[in-house]
Design a protein around this motif. Structure first.
Motif, mmCIF file in Angstrom:
data_model
loop_
_atom_site.group_PDB
_atom_site.id
_atom_site.type_symbol
_atom_site.label_atom_id
_atom_site.label_comp_id
_atom_site.label_asym_id
_atom_site.label_seq_id
_atom_site.Cartn_x
_atom_site.Cartn_y
_atom_site.Cartn_z
ATOM 1 N N TYR A 248 0.830 -1.192 0.000
ATOM 2 C CA TYR A 248 0.000 0.000 0.000
ATOM 3 C C TYR A 248 0.870 1.249 0.000
ATOM 4 C CZ TYR A 248 -3.571 3.311 1.467
ATOM 5 O OH TYR A 248 -4.421 4.379 1.531
ATOM 6 N N LYS A 249 0.594 2.152 -0.909
ATOM 7 C CA LYS A 249 1.326 3.418 -0.983
ATOM 8 C C LYS A 249 0.418 4.526 -0.462
ATOM 9 C CE LYS A 249 3.753 6.515 -4.030
ATOM 10 N NZ LYS A 249 3.732 7.123 -5.326
ATOM 11 N N LEU A 250 0.920 5.254 0.550
ATOM 12 C CA LEU A 250 0.132 6.352 1.104
ATOM 13 C C LEU A 250 -0.015 7.465 0.075
ATOM 14 C CD1 LEU A 250 1.631 6.706 4.691
ATOM 15 C CD2 LEU A 250 -0.645 5.919 4.087
ATOM 16 N N PRO A 251 -1.202 8.046 -0.044
ATOM 17 C CA PRO A 251 -1.367 9.197 -0.935
ATOM 18 C C PRO A 251 -0.540 10.385 -0.428
ATOM 19 C CG PRO A 251 -3.506 8.345 -0.211
ATOM 20 C CD PRO A 251 -2.453 7.637 0.571
ATOM 21 N N LEU A 252 -0.182 11.270 -1.340
ATOM 22 C CA LEU A 252 0.643 12.422 -0.989
ATOM 23 C C LEU A 252 -0.022 13.278 0.084
ATOM 24 C CD1 LEU A 252 3.261 13.928 -1.523
ATOM 25 C CD2 LEU A 252 2.098 15.168 -3.343
ATOM 26 N N ALA A 253 -1.330 13.413 0.017
ATOM 27 C CA ALA A 253 -2.043 14.207 1.032
ATOM 28 C C ALA A 253 -1.899 13.577 2.419
ATOM 29 C CB ALA A 253 -3.511 14.342 0.660
ATOM 30 N N ALA A 254 -1.876 12.259 2.488
ATOM 31 C CA ALA A 254 -1.698 11.584 3.777
ATOM 32 C C ALA A 254 -0.275 11.774 4.290
ATOM 33 C CB ALA A 254 -2.014 10.100 3.643
ATOM 34 N N VAL A 255 0.695 11.701 3.397
ATOM 35 C CA VAL A 255 2.096 11.900 3.788
ATOM 36 C C VAL A 255 2.296 13.321 4.307
ATOM 37 C CG1 VAL A 255 4.464 11.997 2.926
ATOM 38 C CG2 VAL A 255 2.959 10.145 2.214
ATOM 39 N N THR A 256 1.718 14.311 3.625
ATOM 40 C CA THR A 256 1.874 15.694 4.079
ATOM 41 C C THR A 256 1.133 15.932 5.394
ATOM 42 O OG1 THR A 256 0.045 16.403 2.649
ATOM 43 C CG2 THR A 256 2.285 16.659 1.790
ATOM 44 N N SER A 257 0.036 15.229 5.605
ATOM 45 C CA SER A 257 -0.677 15.348 6.880
ATOM 46 C C SER A 257 0.168 14.794 8.023
ATOM 47 C CB SER A 257 -2.008 14.609 6.800
ATOM 48 O OG SER A 257 -2.683 14.658 8.030
ATOM 49 N N ILE A 258 0.788 13.650 7.802
ATOM 50 C CA ILE A 258 1.668 13.062 8.810
ATOM 51 C C ILE A 258 2.866 13.973 9.045
ATOM 52 C CG2 ILE A 258 3.223 11.111 9.269
ATOM 53 C CD1 ILE A 258 1.163 9.393 7.651
ATOM 54 N N LEU A 259 3.409 14.525 7.959
ATOM 55 C CA LEU A 259 4.568 15.416 8.069
ATOM 56 C C LEU A 259 4.217 16.697 8.816
ATOM 57 C CD1 LEU A 259 7.496 15.290 7.255
ATOM 58 C CD2 LEU A 259 6.909 16.358 5.098
ATOM 59 N N THR A 260 2.974 17.135 8.736
ATOM 60 C CA THR A 260 2.538 18.313 9.491
ATOM 61 C C THR A 260 2.652 18.054 10.986
ATOM 62 O OG1 THR A 260 1.017 18.941 7.739
ATOM 63 C CG2 THR A 260 0.604 19.885 9.906
ATOM 64 N N LEU B 102 8.867 25.371 10.291
ATOM 65 C CA LEU B 102 7.935 26.470 10.562
ATOM 66 C C LEU B 102 7.173 26.868 9.302
ATOM 67 C CD1 LEU B 102 6.878 28.532 12.610
ATOM 68 C CD2 LEU B 102 8.750 30.026 11.929
ATOM 69 N N TRP B 103 7.868 27.014 8.183
ATOM 70 C CA TRP B 103 7.194 27.363 6.933
ATOM 71 C C TRP B 103 6.247 26.243 6.495
ATOM 72 C CZ3 TRP B 103 6.488 31.994 5.724
ATOM 73 C CH2 TRP B 103 7.473 32.968 5.841
ATOM 74 N N TYR B 104 6.699 25.008 6.603
ATOM 75 C CA TYR B 104 5.861 23.875 6.203
ATOM 76 C C TYR B 104 4.603 23.827 7.067
ATOM 77 C CZ TYR B 104 4.339 19.212 5.016
ATOM 78 O OH TYR B 104 3.590 18.155 4.585
ATOM 79 N N SER C 42 -0.793 19.654 -1.726
ATOM 80 C CA SER C 42 0.325 18.969 -1.076
ATOM 81 C C SER C 42 1.642 19.316 -1.758
ATOM 82 C CB SER C 42 0.113 17.451 -1.107
ATOM 83 O OG SER C 42 -1.022 17.094 -0.361
ATOM 84 N N ARG C 43 1.636 19.292 -3.077
ATOM 85 C CA ARG C 43 2.840 19.670 -3.826
ATOM 86 C C ARG C 43 3.189 21.140 -3.564
ATOM 87 N NH1 ARG C 43 0.043 17.146 -8.379
ATOM 88 N NH2 ARG C 43 0.598 14.951 -8.340
ATOM 89 N N ALA C 44 2.184 21.993 -3.514
ATOM 90 C CA ALA C 44 2.421 23.418 -3.273
ATOM 91 C C ALA C 44 3.019 23.649 -1.886
ATOM 92 C CB ALA C 44 1.119 24.203 -3.429
ATOM 93 N N ILE C 45 2.569 22.900 -0.893
ATOM 94 C CA ILE C 45 3.100 23.045 0.463
ATOM 95 C C ILE C 45 4.574 22.639 0.502
ATOM 96 C CG2 ILE C 45 3.003 22.068 2.794
ATOM 97 C CD1 ILE C 45 -0.036 21.998 2.451
ATOM 98 N N ILE C 46 4.897 21.520 -0.114
ATOM 99 C CA ILE C 46 6.282 21.051 -0.121
ATOM 100 C C ILE C 46 7.170 22.043 -0.868
ATOM 101 C CG2 ILE C 46 7.829 19.234 -0.953
ATOM 102 C CD1 ILE C 46 5.437 17.279 -0.480
ATOM 103 N N PHE C 47 6.760 22.420 -2.056
ATOM 104 C CA PHE C 47 7.554 23.352 -2.866
ATOM 105 C C PHE C 47 7.649 24.714 -2.181
ATOM 106 C CE2 PHE C 47 7.830 26.577 -6.250
ATOM 107 C CZ PHE C 47 9.036 26.195 -6.822
ATOM 108 N N GLY C 48 6.520 25.212 -1.689
ATOM 109 C CA GLY C 48 6.491 26.525 -1.051
ATOM 110 C C GLY C 48 7.349 26.586 0.197
ATOM 111 N N SER C 49 7.343 25.525 0.990
ATOM 112 C CA SER C 49 8.153 25.530 2.211
ATOM 113 C C SER C 49 9.639 25.533 1.891
ATOM 114 C CB SER C 49 7.793 24.338 3.096
ATOM 115 O OG SER C 49 8.098 23.117 2.462
ATOM 116 N N VAL C 50 10.044 24.818 0.852
ATOM 117 C CA VAL C 50 11.459 24.815 0.456
ATOM 118 C C VAL C 50 11.862 26.193 -0.069
ATOM 119 C CG1 VAL C 50 13.116 23.855 -1.191
ATOM 120 C CG2 VAL C 50 11.551 22.329 0.026
ATOM 121 N N VAL C 51 11.018 26.786 -0.921
ATOM 122 C CA VAL C 51 11.329 28.108 -1.477
ATOM 123 C C VAL C 51 11.386 29.160 -0.375
ATOM 124 C CG1 VAL C 51 10.412 29.946 -2.956
ATOM 125 C CG2 VAL C 51 10.455 27.593 -3.784
ATOM 126 N N LEU C 52 10.430 29.148 0.531
ATOM 127 C CA LEU C 52 10.416 30.134 1.612
ATOM 128 C C LEU C 52 11.596 29.944 2.569
ATOM 129 C CD1 LEU C 52 6.591 30.302 2.309
ATOM 130 C CD2 LEU C 52 8.030 32.123 1.383
#
Length: 130
Positions: free
Chosen positions: A18-30, A81-83, A109-119
């Motif tokens: 089972y592969k977790l959806p990206l939204a689930a991974v970003t939720s866990i990462l939050t 903090l940005w993420y 989810s992609r925007a959060i990952i990209f945005g946090s790295v850029v910020l």
């Protein structure tokens, strides 16, 4: 009657299948970034307390903060903090009922990952300039 074949079957959902959806991974990462922010906060509080404690204590704390380990912790905390901030903004949209479709959740989810790295990179650039 007990299932005698239970030991031969994988647990469900099996992580190798089972592969977790990206939204689930970003939720866990939050949640992880929320807890990881404590490391940066503790380092900054120690630095501030050392500043009012005296020159000797401040010299030690300042050396740690300016070391590669301090830089790594503060950079990681800046990213966290940005993420965490961007993920919190997404949750405000979720609470209002926006962005709940699967494709929208993937895009945010992609925007959060990209945005946090850029910020984070922008924060580092500004830190080194000033």
């Amino acid at each position: 009657m007990a299932d005698v074949n239970r030991g031969n079957r994988p647990l469900s959902p099996h992580l190798q299948v089972y592969k977790l959806p990206l939204a689930a991974v970003t939720s866990i990462l939050t949640r992880i970034t929320g807890h990881a922010l404590v490391a940066g906060i503790l380092l900054l509080v120690w630095w501030l307390v050392a500043a009012v404690s005296g020159p000797g204590a401040f010299a030690v704390a300042d050396w740690v903060v300016r070391s590669w380990l301090g830089f790594l912790i503060l950079t990681g905390s800046t990213w966290a903090l940005w993420y965490h901030t961007l993920a919190g903004i997404r949750h405000l949209f979720y609470d209002a009922g926006y962005g709940m479709e699967i494709e929208q959740a993937k895009q945010s989810s992609r925007a959060i990952i990209f945005g946090s790295v850029v910020l984070t990179l922008l924060s580092l650039i500004l830190f080194f300039i000033f």
